[in-house]
Design an enzyme around this catalytic site. Structure first.
Site, short mmCIF file in Angstrom:
data_model
loop_
_atom_site.label_atom_id
_atom_site.label_comp_id
_atom_site.label_asym_id
_atom_site.label_seq_id
_atom_site.Cartn_x
_atom_site.Cartn_y
_atom_site.Cartn_z
N ASP A 108 0.97 -2.26 -0.57
CA ASP A 108 2.16 -3.12 -0.61
C ASP A 108 1.94 -4.35 0.26
O ASP A 108 2.79 -5.24 0.32
CB ASP A 108 3.43 -2.34 -0.23
CG ASP A 108 3.42 -1.83 1.19
OD1 ASP A 108 2.38 -1.98 1.87
OD2 ASP A 108 4.45 -1.28 1.63
N SER A 109 0.76 -4.43 0.90
CA SER A 109 0.35 -5.67 1.58
C SER A 109 0.29 -6.82 0.57
O SER A 109 0.17 -7.98 0.96
CB SER A 109 -1.00 -5.50 2.27
OG SER A 109 -1.95 -4.95 1.39
N ASP A 124 0.23 2.14 -3.66
CA ASP A 124 1.14 2.28 -2.53
C ASP A 124 2.57 2.44 -3.05
O ASP A 124 2.99 1.71 -3.95
CB ASP A 124 1.07 0.99 -1.69
CG ASP A 124 1.06 1.27 -0.21
OD1 ASP A 124 1.28 2.43 0.19
OD2 ASP A 124 0.83 0.31 0.55
N LYS A 146 0.21 6.50 -2.24
CA LYS A 146 0.23 6.55 -0.76
C LYS A 146 1.66 6.34 -0.28
O LYS A 146 2.37 5.50 -0.84
CB LYS A 146 -0.68 5.47 -0.18
CG LYS A 146 -0.61 5.38 1.35
CD LYS A 146 -1.67 4.49 1.94
CE LYS A 146 -1.31 3.03 2.02
NZ LYS A 146 -0.08 2.73 2.79
N GLU A 183 4.17 6.13 3.47
CA GLU A 183 4.15 5.99 4.93
C GLU A 183 5.05 7.05 5.56
O GLU A 183 6.14 7.34 5.05
CB GLU A 183 4.67 4.60 5.33
CG GLU A 183 3.75 3.47 4.90
CD GLU A 183 4.23 2.09 5.36
OE1 GLU A 183 5.21 2.00 6.13
OE2 GLU A 183 3.60 1.09 4.95
N GLU A 185 -3.32 3.80 10.99
CA GLU A 185 -3.31 2.35 11.23
C GLU A 185 -2.98 2.03 12.67
O GLU A 185 -1.97 2.51 13.22
CB GLU A 185 -2.30 1.67 10.27
CG GLU A 185 -2.27 0.17 10.48
CD GLU A 185 -1.59 -0.60 9.34
OE1 GLU A 185 -1.18 0.01 8.34
OE2 GLU A 185 -1.47 -1.83 9.48
O1 KIV Z 1 -0.58 -2.03 2.16
C1 KIV Z 1 -1.73 -1.91 2.61
O2 KIV Z 1 -2.62 -2.72 2.35
C2 KIV Z 1 -2.01 -0.78 3.47
C3 KIV Z 1 -3.32 -0.76 4.18
C4 KIV Z 1 -3.27 -1.67 5.34
C5 KIV Z 1 -3.74 0.60 4.57
O3 KIV Z 1 -1.20 0.08 3.62
#
Ligand code: KIV
Length: 282
Positions: A62-63, A101, A131, A133, A200
């Site tokens: 989600d970056s 994500d 993924k 969090e 992280e």
């Molecule tokens: O969103 C993302 O890119 C991440 C990584 C930094 C692990 O969660």
């Protein structure tokens, strides 16, 4: 030297379809002490390059909210955004495991909603895993997804979706209490069925303790060298992003400068009528 004809097994190896990296393989890599190389990607072009380079795991993080959409945080990213980008990444990948994500509010409401949204990422976008969090507070959601066959990667330490709760992007787990919570959360995620955990921005010593305390692989970002693998946001390690230079990012290139230079030379050529020339015209 005369070229030798290929043997039957060589011909077979060349024509055999490339197998995707599986979550089981990542577990085996941990047991054998083989580090896992992961990067983020958000489109087919970059995903194909990383796949060809042998990257094991490609995360559609989600970056993308920061890198692609220009937001300050990852909070505005939607499930549909992740589906769109995961589809694109999947088209560029033949071998790597593609992890999608789960964005803010796509898994927090209830385990059932998390399960339904993760199902969309697998079914509509072709993700090989998702993924999420958090630790204790998402353990039920992880359990719901994994019991239905959806592979889940956890994410502990600095969890950017909680930025408004924490208020800063500082290192997590420096105090004993927070460190013990991270260790306990890692155990809970493993028990709930997660196949790996991103760690992280936590102290290297703590990441090493987490890595030794769980059987599933840990993938570090700003978490020292003793994780089972490493991940970076690709725009950071290629030097494309200019405003973000945390200490944990190693610059493998300086593309901002190189791309700027190429764009300037192109603009000069256009303005001086040096482009296109006769060979570049029909
Ligand atoms: O969103 C993302 O890119 C991440 C990584 C930094 C692990 O969660």
């Amino acid at each position: 030297m005369e070229e030798q004809p290929l043997s039957d097994s060589e011909i077979h190896a060349h024509s055999a379809p490339i197998r995707r990296v599986t979550t089981n393989q990542l577990g085996k890599m941990k047991r054998k002490g083989q580090p896992i190389a992961a990067l983020t990607a958000y489109d087919a072009l970059i995903a194909r390059i990383f796949d060809d380079a042998g990257i094991d795991v490609i995360l559609v993080g989600d970056s993308l909210g920061n890198v692609v959409q220009g937001h300050e945080t990852t909070i505005p990213v939607t499930l549909d955004d992740i589906i769109y980008h995961t589809r694109a990444v999947n088209r560029g990948v033949r071998r790597a495991l593609v992890v999608a994500d789960m964005p803010f509010m796509s898994y927090q409401v209830s385990p059932e909603e998390a399960f339904r949204n993760a199902g969309r990422l697998m079914k509509e976008a072709g993700a090989g895993a998702v993924k999420i969090e958090g630790g204790k507070r998402v353990a039920d959601a992880v359990g719901r997804m994994t019991e239905a066959g959806i592979p889940v990667m956890g994410h502990l330490g600095l969890t950017p979706q909680s930025i408004y709760q924490f208020g800063t992007y500082r290192v997590r787990g420096k105090e004993t209490n927070e460190a013990e919570n991270i260790l306990a959360d890692a155990k809970l995620l493993e028990e709930a069925g997660a196949f790996a955990i991103v760690l992280e921005k936590i102290p290297a010593e703590l990441a090493a303790r987490v890595t030794a305390s769980v059987e599933i692989p840990t993938i570090g970002i700003g978490a020292g060298a003793r994780c089972d693998g490493q991940i970076l946001v690709y725009a950071d390690m290629l030097g494309l992003s200019v405003d973000f230079r945390p200490r944990f990012v190693r610059l493998y290139d300086s593309l901002y400068g190189r791309v700027t230079d190429a764009a300037k030379r192109y603009a000069d050529d256009v303005r001086l009528r040096n482009f296109p020339n006769d060979d570049e015209s029909y």
